[in-house]
Design an enzyme around this catalytic site. Structure first.
Site: not given
Ligand code: ADP
Ligand code: MG
Ligand code: MG
Length: 887
Positions: A101, A450, A864, A757, A21, A90, A99, A844, A776, A334
């Site tokens: 002020m 959750h 890729y 992996e 602001k 402000r 949340g 992948c 990969s 803004r």
């Protein structure tokens, strides 16, 4: 530089220091726009205040100096009994945050100066209205008195007048109201409303700092991944008055429609109103067109300023303005938030208007926005009854009948009934219900609850934290705040993209954008906007995009969506269904002959699958992973089978096959199958299995060549930790390849490579690359192995606590853990290429479709990414955006 900056000294690029602001107020001031003067106390001051637990040295003095300058400019003094200067205080952090002020207006009024203001302005009603507003706002936000006490007193005053409009309260009514408000303050705080204007200012500034740490602000920061240590700035600004009479008012506007992206200004104006009145729904607002009728001059000036701002920011701006007695003032601007559709359309229009170039157009839209345009949507042309709005936790449009517990969800879904699972919040016990539900709706919890985490993981539609619903699972009903009740069996429609919850069934329509990707002619501006951006992304990106697809249909769709090959074709589903018995035959086989017979029976099925996929991806590489999961996944459940055999034995009618099968199931039973007999180990342990698969792939390729096609299979060995494992299976694959090519008289263009992996594979990638023709990264397993947890076990169990404690900002399964797992990806790539400089390296895991991860893979130099067919356009777009970042 000190703690405080005058509006004239800052600019829009100083959001870190001045907050959004403050930086934009400074920018507007420098553009010469009519902005009431003021100053900004920096985020640095806030950090110092929060760190030290008190006002930092020198801040008070600096505020006084800047206040004096302001007083001189305005020709009025704060607290002057005859002609007071009033200011607003402000809050304004780098990112706008709920949340924090709320703004306090009219600071500087007290029992005395209110009369001065009345006399000076010749408008006692205005003066009294301003005072009651000050006490109300200050009481609620700075002194933390429940705002309802004030609004109730205001309602009583209106009722006493027999009116519904605040405009019918006269100066005396408002003076009485101010008095009543001060009593409320005393009743609830035990102290009088502070009469000293400088004290009012001081308290308000401190309250802004303190509000950085409110529960709501913290929760929001966690959800939006905003760092905890930014702090907020405070803006102190001379008041202008929209409540001065009917020639005054307050408004908000956008330089384009933020919902549709349509060109043309869009806004609301409310006469004789201050601050948030215009958006609070206290009275009906008027459009900008009607504002022109009320005050042509201010309207025209406003439109001119809006055009200036848009040209200056080169983007859609959102603004706040006030008219005081026919004079226009700008209070905020803004770059405005917008819907995904608007984002694509605005970027396209601005490019057409010559405001931005093609790179900037691409930069302005995101993969997430594209993804949300690809979900089926609720038809918004018909009548819809909105009952609640929660957080848009996982996109999609789900319709179903409400159930309040998982058991009912499973039961109803079992008989073909689509259900929406409505819970206060979910926990791991709800998993079975979440799996079968069309959508999940909760009244508590945010985007990392959750419900949200699990729903996103499953690709299930989810709206969470719909706080206006009071869920009573025992009673099987949810009370809606406005008085309605939702009962078990009622139909709800939930929109995971917007967080909206509708009563009854809302019709669902397929996405225009998906129809376009599927090849349909779709005459919609948003489709044209998407297709233009996609073309540019494709021309910019360095990363290739492939798809994870196991069937010919998926492969064909992925190709329509722009995939340049398949990065992962899993073969395990080819062992399920009616082929299960063939797999059982293989496992119970006790000699080479019966083992070979079982493999021979599987071969034609495999070959057939591969022919279809190679055909759909003709001319493009297709990476096929040899079987990966533990064999017991293809066998009957150990307990079930034990019971079956025991019962049969008791009846004296045990089958020999079942008994043998049970022995093998027992043999293959594992404590921790994820770390057990799977991947390349299986290929070594069960002779002939990988060979059969390789033969099926190569014979399929030969079939395709015979049919005039151009197959490019890449055989991928999973879960390799040592180059020696790869050597063993590669030798066999090459042998069978020779046989097939000779027998068929063709030459197949194929490669043998491996998944990386396991951490060991990443560490020893230089050695593995000696044998592998491509890599990969399987980032799902790599994440599990790096963290030492299995996704299925942990995600539902404790991830939500990990978010709560701030251990995770985002699930490492959703977005790559770039430090840990990403570090291994970087290292593996570098080491692999040290051995083979032109080694092709891809990824992948599901991360291949995640925007942040794609940017990482681009920077790590991968060739890729591969993702689900549906995410292919998203990956293309983000790969293009990643290329912009690199330049
Ligand atoms: P928010 O961040 O919630 O938008 P603002 O600080 O913008 O809060 O202020 C809330 C309302 O008060 C807005 O309508 C704003 O235009 C108005 N306002 C703020 N400062 C002034 C001022 N100095 N004079 C008149 N109105 C103001
Ligand atoms: Mg504002
Ligand atoms: Mg794996």
């Amino acid at each position: 530089m000190g703690w405080v900056t005058n509006f004239g000294q800052g600019n829009k690029d100083q959001k870190d220091l001045l907050g959004g602001k403050g930086a934009n107020l400074a920018e507007m001031t420098n553009l010469g726009l009519p902005v009431p003067p003021g100053f900004t106390i920096s985020t640095e001051a806030c950090r110092a205040y929060l760190g030290a637990g008190g006002t930092p040295d020198g801040l008070r003095e600096e505020v006084s100096e800047h206040l004096e300058v302001l007083e001189r400019t305005m020709g009025r003094r704060l607290g002057d009994a005859d002609d007071p200067l009033l200011v607003s205080v402000r809050s304004g952090a780098k990112f706008s945050m709920p949340g924090m002020m709320e703004t306090v207006l009219n600071i500087g009024l007290n029992d005395e100066s209110v009369h001065g203001l009345a006399a000076r302005s010749g408008n006692p009603r205005f003066a009294q209205d301003s005072y009651r507003r000050l006490v109300q706002m200050f009481g609620a936000t700075v002194l933390h008195v429940d705002a309802q006490h004030f609004s109730r007193a205001l309602d009583e005053a209106k009722t006493a007048r027999g009116t519904e409009s605040d405009l019918d309260l006269d100066a005396d009514d408002l003076a009485a109201l101010a008095t009543r408000f001060k009593e409320i303050v005393r009743e609830h705080t035990g102290a009088d409303f502070p009469q000293d204007p400088r004290e009012q200012l001081e308290l308000a500034i401190r309250a802004v700092f303190d509000s950085w740490n409110t529960d709501r602000a913290r929760l929001y920061r966690r959800q939006e991944r905003i760092p905890e240590d930014l702090g907020t700035a405070v803006n102190v600004q001379a008041m202008v008055f929209g409540n001065f009479g009917m020639h005054s008012g307050s408004g908000v506007a956008f330089t384009r429609d933020p919902a549709s992206g349509n060109q043309g200004v869009y806004g609301d104006y409310l006469q004789n109103a201050q601050g948030e009145d215009v958006v609070a729904g206290i009275r009906n607002t008027v459009s900008l067109a009607d504002f022109a009728e009320l005050d042509r001059r201010s309207h025209d000036e406003l439109l001119e300023i809006m055009a200036t701002l848009e040209r200056h920011y080169r983007d859609m701006c959102d603004i706040e303005f006030t008219v005081e007695d026919g004079k226009l003032w700008m209070l905020q601007t803004r770059v405005g938030k917008r819907t995904p559709e608007a984002a694509f359309r605005i970027a396209r229009h601005m490019r057409d208007e010559g405001m931005i170039d093609a790179d900037e157009q691409l930069h302005r839209v995101t993969g997430d926005q594209l993804a949300s345009l690809m979900f089926p949507r609720f038809d918004d042309s018909g009548e819809r009854t909105l009952v609640a709005v929660g957080m848009n936790a996982s996109p999609g449009a789900a319709v179903g009948r409400v159930v309040f517990d998982s058991a009912t969800a499973v039961e109803w879904a079992g008989r073909g009934e689509p259900v929406i699972l409505l819970r206060k919040e979910t926990n791991p016990d709800d998993l079975s219900g979440m799996v079968v539900a069309q959508g999940i709706l909760t009244s508590r919890g945010g985007k990392t609850s959750h419900a949200a985490v699990v729903a996103r993981g499953m690709g299930r539609t989810c709206v969470c934290g719909a706080e206006s619903l009071d869920v009573d699972a025992e009673a099987r009903e949810a009370r809606v705040r406005d008085g309605g009740v939702i009962r078990e069996g009622d139909t709800l429609s939930i929109d995971g993209a917007t967080g909206e919850v509708f009563l009854g069934e809302v019709a669902v329509t397929p996405s225009h954008v998906v129809r376009h990707f599927e090849g349909e002619e779709v005459d919609e501006d948003v489709v044209a906007a998407v297709s233009e951006v996609m073309a540019h992304a494709d021309s910019r990106r360095r990363l290739g995009v492939r798809a994870n697809a196991d069937t010919a249909e998926d492969a064909a769709r992925a190709r329509r969506f722009g995939a340049e090959g398949i990065g992962l074709c899993r073969t395990e589903h080819m062992f399920l269904g009616d082929r299960r018995s063939l797999v059982e035959d293989l496992i119970v086989a006790e000699d080479d002959e019966s083992r070979q017979a079982a493999l021979d029976a599987l071969l034609p099925h495999q070959r057939e699958d591969f022919v279809g996929i190679l055909e759909a991806m003709d001319g493009l590489p297709v990476t096929i992973r040899l079987i990966d999961p533990p064999l017991h996944e293809f066998l009957p459940d150990y307990t079930d089978l034990s019971v079956k055999v025991a019962l049969a034995e008791a009846r004296g009618e045990a089958s020999e096959r079942d008994e043998r099968l049970l022995a093998h199931v027992r043999r293959l039973h594992e404590q921790n199958p994820m770390l057990g007999l799977r991947g390349v180990r299986l290929g070594i342990q069960v002779p002939g299995l990988f060979v059969m698969q390789a033969r099926a792939i190569l014979e399929a390729a030969a079939d395709r060549i015979d049919a005039g096609g151009h197959p490019l299979p890449e055989i991928m060995v999973p879960l390799v930790a040592s180059v020696r494992e790869l050597d063993v299976v590669k030798r066999e694959i090459l042998k069978v390849a020779d046989e097939v090519q000779q027998a068929r008289g063709v030459e197949v263009d194929f490669k043998v490579g491996t998944m990386i992996e396991l951490p060991r594979a990443a560490f020893l990638a230089d050695r593995i690359a000696r044998s592998a023709e491509f890599f990969s990264f399987g980032t799902n397993d790599l994440t599990q192995m790096a963290w030492g947890f299995s996704r299925d076990d942990v995600e539902a169990k404790f991830f939500s606590q990990y978010f709560e404690h701030g251990i995770f900002d985002v699930s490492p399964f959703e977005s790559l853990d770039t430090l840990g797992v990403g570090g291994m990806v970087r290292m593996g790539t570098e080491k692999g290429r040290a051995t083979k400089p032109d080694l092709k390296v891809g990824v992948c895991g599901e991360h291949g479709g995640d925007p942040a991860s794609i940017h990482f893979f681009d920077s790590a130099g991968l060739d890729y990414v591969s993702c689900s067919p549906f995410r292919v356009p998203v990956a293309r777009l983000e790969a293009g955006r990643a290329a912009l970042d690199r330049d």
